[in-house]
Design an enzyme around this catalytic site. Structure first.
Site, short mmCIF file in Angstrom:
data_model
loop_
_atom_site.label_atom_id
_atom_site.label_comp_id
_atom_site.label_asym_id
_atom_site.label_seq_id
_atom_site.Cartn_x
_atom_site.Cartn_y
_atom_site.Cartn_z
N GLY A 12 0.83 -1.21 0.00
CA GLY A 12 0.00 0.00 0.00
C GLY A 12 0.85 1.25 0.00
O GLY A 12 0.59 2.19 0.76
N GLY A 18 1.81 5.01 3.59
CA GLY A 18 2.70 4.02 2.97
C GLY A 18 3.60 4.67 1.93
O GLY A 18 4.80 4.39 1.85
N TYR A 167 -13.53 -2.85 10.24
CA TYR A 167 -12.18 -2.26 10.26
C TYR A 167 -11.47 -2.58 11.57
O TYR A 167 -10.32 -3.05 11.57
CB TYR A 167 -12.30 -0.75 10.06
CG TYR A 167 -10.97 -0.01 10.12
CD1 TYR A 167 -10.11 -0.02 9.03
CD2 TYR A 167 -10.58 0.69 11.25
CE1 TYR A 167 -8.88 0.65 9.07
CE2 TYR A 167 -9.37 1.36 11.30
CZ TYR A 167 -8.53 1.34 10.21
OH TYR A 167 -7.31 2.00 10.26
N1 LIG Z 1 -5.10 7.35 8.30
C1 LIG Z 1 -5.08 7.15 9.62
O1 LIG Z 1 -5.31 8.07 10.41
C2 LIG Z 1 -4.76 5.78 10.15
C3 LIG Z 1 -4.85 5.58 11.53
C4 LIG Z 1 -4.52 4.33 12.03
C5 LIG Z 1 -4.08 3.33 11.17
N2 LIG Z 1 -4.01 3.57 9.83
C6 LIG Z 1 -3.55 2.49 8.96
O2 LIG Z 1 -2.52 2.96 8.11
C7 LIG Z 1 -2.49 2.20 6.91
C8 LIG Z 1 -2.42 3.14 5.71
O3 LIG Z 1 -3.59 3.93 5.70
P1 LIG Z 1 -3.69 5.35 4.97
O4 LIG Z 1 -4.43 6.23 5.90
O5 LIG Z 1 -2.35 5.76 4.45
O6 LIG Z 1 -4.69 4.98 3.78
P2 LIG Z 1 -4.73 5.34 2.24
O7 LIG Z 1 -4.15 6.68 1.97
O8 LIG Z 1 -6.14 5.08 1.83
O9 LIG Z 1 -3.74 4.27 1.58
C9 LIG Z 1 -4.04 2.90 1.62
C10 LIG Z 1 -3.07 2.15 0.73
O10 LIG Z 1 -3.50 0.76 0.68
C11 LIG Z 1 -3.74 0.40 -0.68
N3 LIG Z 1 -4.83 -0.56 -0.81
C12 LIG Z 1 -6.12 -0.46 -0.38
N4 LIG Z 1 -6.82 -1.54 -0.75
C13 LIG Z 1 -5.98 -2.34 -1.45
C14 LIG Z 1 -6.12 -3.57 -2.12
N5 LIG Z 1 -7.29 -4.23 -2.18
N6 LIG Z 1 -5.04 -4.11 -2.74
C15 LIG Z 1 -3.86 -3.46 -2.73
N7 LIG Z 1 -3.65 -2.27 -2.12
C16 LIG Z 1 -4.71 -1.72 -1.50
C17 LIG Z 1 -4.11 1.73 -1.36
O11 LIG Z 1 -3.98 1.61 -2.77
P3 LIG Z 1 -4.65 2.72 -3.76
O12 LIG Z 1 -3.60 3.79 -3.94
O13 LIG Z 1 -4.91 1.94 -5.01
O14 LIG Z 1 -5.90 3.21 -3.10
C18 LIG Z 1 -3.09 2.65 -0.72
O15 LIG Z 1 -1.81 2.48 -1.30
C19 LIG Z 1 -3.76 1.33 6.93
O16 LIG Z 1 -3.43 0.01 7.31
C20 LIG Z 1 -4.62 1.99 8.00
O17 LIG Z 1 -5.51 1.10 8.61
C21 LIG Z 1 -4.34 4.78 9.30
#
Ligand SMILES: NC(=O)c1ccc[n+]([C@@H]2O[C@H](COP(=O)([O-])OP(=O)(O)OC[C@H]3O[C@@H](n4cnc5c(N)ncnc54)[C@H](OP(=O)(O)O)[C@@H]3O)[C@@H](O)[C@H]2O)c1
Length: 279
Positions: A12, A18, A167
């Site tokens: 991701g 990421g 989630y």
């Molecule tokens: N944001 C927060 O505040 C927060 C808080 C706690 C934990 N987290 C965790 O941090 C991690 C990253 O989250 P983020 O906030 O950076 O989210 P994000 O910006 O939505 O990025 C998610 C990443 O995962 C990829 N992804 C999603 N579904 C997929 C699939 N089916 N197959 C392959 N890749 C897939 C997305 O690809 P695309 O580019 O194609 O969409 C993107 O690269 C997650 O595990 C999330 O639970 C986030």
């Protein structure tokens, strides 16, 4: 071994925290293996890392909602690389979905459990021989402080579904797997940790859930990079961190019986029959 001799896979890494971790670890000189489901976004991220001065970057496409594509990704990475020093299981789907409707993966499993947990479980298990051969190596699971206990009678949430529950259950599963796997890997030189990176970072996932962002992707990247590369955490394994501090996870994550049930279920649904169950 310096970071510039290390190979790092970040799932991701086409968006959000990421992508920022990939850019920052790329700037440190590591060989960066990017992953995402969209080739255009992957190639744009690779080009950005290259333009910033590190040509050692490659992109692998795989949709983690398909276990066959997870297997393909693991096979491609292990064939292309003799060593893998750091695996960061970061890819995830947030709690916001189409009007709270339960969604399923290509294999028919509840989507958030499949993408956020099962895909990382399978990828990790398939890459373990390469990680073990690269010891000291690290596995980092990007989980969340939002965790809810798994109902083993309804893991796929066929009753009482909500995006939030899906989630937070998937995030607890990642933490539970961290603790279980750390025991399995004790003494191997491969460590495994998980973390809450930061609260409501300004990412696509958070914006889609309708919440106002409270922190930056660099806040989350600081916490992920701490677990991935900090020399202070060299032998730290089997721990959950809230940002930069070791913290307590949901009580169910420490429950040995629950860990065993989750491991058995995960081995069964991913088809990993060869991973021997522990007594
Ligand atoms: N944001 C927060 O505040 C927060 C808080 C706690 C934990 N987290 C965790 O941090 C991690 C990253 O989250 P983020 O906030 O950076 O989210 P994000 O910006 O939505 O990025 C998610 C990443 O995962 C990829 N992804 C999603 N579904 C997929 C699939 N089916 N197959 C392959 N890749 C897939 C997305 O690809 P695309 O580019 O194609 O969409 C993107 O690269 C997650 O595990 C999330 O639970 C986030």
């Amino acid at each position: 071994m310096g970071i510039n001799s290390k190979t790092v896979l970040i799932t991701g890494s086409t968006d959000g925290v990421g992508r920022r971790v990939a850019e920052r670890i790329g700037a440190m000189g590591a060989h960066v293996i990017l992953h995402g489901r969209d080739r255009t976004r992957g190639e744009a991220t690779a080009a950005a890392i290259c333009a910033a001065g590190n040509p050692n970057v490659e992109f692998h496409r795989a949709d983690l909602s398909s276990l066959a594509e997870v297997r393909q990704l693991a096979g491609d990475v292990s064939r292309a690389h003799r060593r893998l020093d750091i695996l960061i299981n970061n890819a995830g789907v947030g709690s916001g979905g189409p009007r709270g409707v339960r969604e399923t993966s290509a294999d028919g499993y509840e989507l958030r459990f499949a993408v956020n947990y099962l895909a990382g479980f399978l990828l990790t298990m398939l890459l373990l021989p390469t990680l073990r051969a690269s010891a000291p190596a690290r596995i980092v699971h990007v989980a969340s402080a939002g965790q809810s206990a798994i109902d083993f009678d309804d893991v796929m949430l066929e009753r009482g579904y909500s995006g939030g529950r899906a989630y937070t259950q998937s995030k607890l599963a990642q933490v539970m797997f961290t603790f279980d796997l750390a025991r399995e890997l004790a003494g191997s030189g491969v460590t495994v940790t998980s973390l809450h990176p930061a609260t409501y970072m300004n990412t696509t996932m958070v914006r889609q859930s309708g919440v106002s962002p409270m922190s930056t992707v660099d806040d989350g990247a600081d916490a992920i990079l701490n677990l991935a590369v900090s020399p202070d955490l060299e032998n730290v394994s089997g721990q959950y961190f809230n940002r930069l501090q070791a913290a307590r996870a949901d009580p169910q994550a420490y429950d040995a019986h629950a860990q065993r049930r989750l491991r058995e279920l995960s081995l069964r649904v991913t088809g990993l029959a060869s991973f021997a169950a522990k007594p």
